[in-house]
Design a protein around this motif. Structure first.
Motif, short mmCIF file in Angstrom:
data_model
loop_
_atom_site.label_atom_id
_atom_site.label_comp_id
_atom_site.label_asym_id
_atom_site.label_seq_id
_atom_site.Cartn_x
_atom_site.Cartn_y
_atom_site.Cartn_z
N VAL A 133 -1.62 -5.31 0.10
CA VAL A 133 -0.48 -5.76 0.89
C VAL A 133 -0.67 -7.23 1.22
O VAL A 133 -1.78 -7.69 1.47
CB VAL A 133 -0.33 -4.95 2.20
N THR A 165 5.47 -8.42 3.20
CA THR A 165 5.72 -7.94 1.85
C THR A 165 5.74 -9.15 0.93
O THR A 165 5.96 -10.27 1.40
CB THR A 165 7.06 -7.17 1.74
N GLN A 167 4.36 -5.53 -0.93
CA GLN A 167 3.24 -4.60 -0.95
C GLN A 167 3.20 -4.02 -2.37
O GLN A 167 4.23 -3.59 -2.88
CB GLN A 167 3.44 -3.52 0.11
#
Length: 234
Positions: A133, A165, A167
């Protein structure tokens, strides 16, 4: 090592109630173009990304097709589909429409400042460990409150990260985790990493993003984004 096929699932199904506008936040103008355009353009320009799946609000598919994808020539968008009531429904819908397995980048369409270096760092990490992530270490001291609003605990700041993000996951890993999640009656997850953590207990690596990789949620965020846009896109 041969490059794996990479899909970006861009989530643009949110209603943006905290923005307080009739227009959903992902369609508000930033530097003269919709907020959603910028992340799509970045994934389009990245040599690592092979296809984009755009997940929109129900009934907004044609608008996105005509006013964003076709208007700005985002040719890697292979599917535009409606999301669901919750974020995890939208991700699941996107996973079910992937053309080919490999790696999947799940990204919030309201984060316009993802860049090619972030994508490259995430790709390197997912190659090594199948799950990562993007995020940044927190700058402020964070305190955990009890149910009465009193300080319960102060965790070590050096152990805390703000999660952003994209991710990024091995697609079979993420699809398997989501398949397990969708069979549950009671679901409380806030991001894709949490799904993989809870369903599979798989380790997830942090990858440096940027403090400018903000999610536009409130009017104040849009004002800050206008400043960043002058640097990124002028």
């Amino acid at each position: 090592m041969e490059k794996k096929y990479c899909t970006a699932i861009v989530l643009a199904a949110g209603q943006g109630r905290r923005m307080g506008t009739e227009v959903h936040k992902q369609y508000l103008l930033l530097g003269g173009r919709p907020v959603l355009y910028y992340s799509l353009h970045t994934f389009e320009a990245s040599p690592l990304i092979d296809e984009i799946i755009l997940v929109t609000g129900e009934g907004e598919e044609q608008y996105c097709k005509e006013e964003i994808v076709e208007k700005y020539g985002i040719s890697k968008v292979k599917a535009i589909l409606a999301g669901g009531a919750e974020r995890y429904h939208s991700v699941w819908n996107g996973l079910c429409r992937m053309q080919k397995d490999g790696y999947v980048f799940v990204h919030d369409g309201a984060r316009p400042f993802v860049d090619k270096d972030m994508i490259a760092r995430a790709y390197e990490a997912v190659c090594a460990g199948k799950a990562c992530v993007v995020g940044m270490p927190v700058k402020d001291t964070i305190k955990i409150a009890d149910e009465n609003g009193f300080v319960k605990e102060t965790p070590k700041r050096e152990e805390l990260w703000m999660v952003q993000t994209p991710q990024v996951f091995d697609s079979e890993l993420l699809r398997g985790a989501y398949a397990m999640l969708m069979r549950q009656a009671h679901i409380e997850v806030t991001d894709d990493a949490m799904v993989v953590e809870q369903m599979l207990n798989h380790p997830i690596q942090f990858v440096y993003g940027s403090y400018e990789n903000i999610k536009i949620t409130t009017p104040e965020d849009l004002e800050v984004a206008e400043v960043f846009a002058q640097k990124y896109f002028s």
